[in-house]
Scaffold this active site. Sequence first.
Site, short mmCIF file in Angstrom:
data_model
loop_
_atom_site.label_atom_id
_atom_site.label_comp_id
_atom_site.label_asym_id
_atom_site.label_seq_id
_atom_site.Cartn_x
_atom_site.Cartn_y
_atom_site.Cartn_z
N GLU A 164 0.73 -3.00 -17.31
CA GLU A 164 0.18 -2.84 -18.67
C GLU A 164 -1.34 -3.06 -18.68
OE1 GLU A 164 2.38 -5.13 -21.54
OE2 GLU A 164 3.95 -3.63 -21.61
N GLU A 217 9.98 -0.66 -19.85
CA GLU A 217 10.38 -1.93 -20.47
C GLU A 217 10.75 -1.68 -21.92
OE1 GLU A 217 7.40 -5.00 -20.59
OE2 GLU A 217 6.80 -4.68 -18.51
#
Length: 671
Positions: free
Chosen positions: A160, A318
């Site tokens: 991320e 995710e």
Amino acid sequence: MSPQEQSAPPAVWKSLDGIAYGGDYNPEQWPVSTRLEDLELMKEAGVTFLSVGIFSWGLLEPTEGTYDFGWLDEVLDNLATSGIKVALATATAAPPAWLVRKHPEILPVTADGTVLGPGSRRHYSPSSAVYRRYATGITRALAERYKDHPALALWHVDNELGCHVSEFYGDEDAAAFRAWLERRYGNIEALNASWGTAFWSQHYASFEEILPPGAAPSTLNPGQQLDFQRFSSWSLMDYYRTLLEVLRDVTPGVPATTNLMVSSATKSMDYFDWAKDLDVIANDHYLVAADPERQIELAFSADLTRGVAGGHPWILMEHSTSAVNWQPRNQPKMPGEMLRNSLAHVARGADAVMFFQWRQSFAGSEKFHSAMVPHGGRETRIFREVVGLGAALQKLAPVKGSRVESRVAVVFDYEAWWASEIDSKPSVDVRYLDLLRDFHRSLFLRGVSADFVHPSASLAGYALVLVCTLYNVTDAAAANIASAAREGATILVSYFSGIVDEQDHVRLGGYPGAFRDLLGVSVEEFYPLLAGSTAKLSDGGVGRVWSEHVHAAGAEVVSAFTEYPLEGAPALTRRSVGAGAAWYLATFPDRDGIEALVDRLLDESGVAAVAGADQGVELTRRRNADGTSFVFAINHSRTDATVRVAGTELLSGERFTGMVPAGAVAVVAED
Ligand code: GAL
């Protein structure tokens, strides 16, 4: 087949069977006995794919230059034996303590000069040369050790990028910004011209004088702000490319990606630009529990992810099985909601469904974040649903590789999001996503799919193209949009689009300069509405946020403002263009007005819903190159719903009855 540009599917899919299933696996938190139990539970759940080692640097290299790969060897060997593939991380998303102690200059600095310290994660600046040196070191060590490992299917670079901090203001970041500007402009006078520094005495004599846009007495130069956003997005990707180079060198055949955060909340990264360097698009998405329409925000994220992926299948890297730990009130997902969420992502193009994380932590910051194996272990609702989802995904194997079908394009541009929301605009209420999301919502509620398309990408094959608050646009993109209308599409352009060029310079001679000729209108002056007020329209509707003094110059007036001082001025216009049409919308209609407008536009462009269905059912269609197609019908309501599609329902393996029970999902392989 979706009109999105087609090219070869990313290589990672060759090593994954069916719809891949799994999550982040952080086994270093657990003793060997638990790791062995994990293997049994993974088998029961049908896990096929895991992201491993994302935050493992501190244990893999506990002191500088000494490596401990033993535990990771064991984990990867056991996963390989169990037939589970791995997205192996570069472990660089949290620098180890020894590195921070030795080189505190790697730490991020915020706009107000605060240095963000260790003890958490992501405490480094992507421009730090020292950090890059150490990060490439651990990346190379991992790549060398596992390059031939049978479990390795994908590199998971860092994690991320841009999460928590996406803009960096330290001395090294400032130097990197200056170097980036020098490459962009070549000479300082080109920068002065672009930033309009003749105003307010902002002229620069050399690049050395330039700083990132930090604290200042008043509003900062908008060119400087926009370029800093561009630079900040680029610098994270540049850091990614530094690690990618190492991986390409050691494992040229192994694809690589990083997990994006595409959602209505992530503005700082230009993911269309990033996509060029990712072998497959991977996204993380978390629902906001307090949002009563969270399934629509999910659809927005999934559709935008598919747009970034150019229509290719993507990885949901995710999401959560139930509650997260970082919202103010962390409600669990309702029974069945996890299955609906997961299959909604698949319905919108995901060919892998993964979670943070496999086993819920007992210690650390995220111990109250749900996982696939919760604190209560195997005999829990969550684990039963996880097993149920695994079984459902196995039945959806025929869907793998198919494309989401859509004839509506919503033009989406991160640069327009940035530029339109820089300060000193006509109204703070013009937010880039608001109108765009209202249109997307309306299409969602009707069971009409929409693709998000970058303004410079091909619009061929789309019957309807929506251009919302595309404040800044290049000449090439404006021409691209105009040519779609000439070739037969219905185009709708909204207020505050085409106002400036890519340098944020106003296109003179009447707004919206880039689209004036296409639309056959000229806007003389903006009349943004005061907070809470509305503007009455001649079709009985009302506008919010915005009104303006439009002159029709070749367009037909469809509805007009009715009140002082704009009475009679057009609010909605239409002009026939070639084989298509160009509409202009000069206000933000209320929800009823949006519905009426979407009705007209769908009618004119001949776009219909995926299928007839009762309210509350989300619908999409995925189609294979051979023409076989699958309708996903997700019943978000608490009553049974009818869906008019004929075929075999894949989850039950039986003939589709035409009814989707309350809260359930049907995936119909059409006759
Ligand atoms: C993501 C992150 C994961 C985990 C998750 C919790 O942002 O990549 O490591 O923290 O959020 O929701």
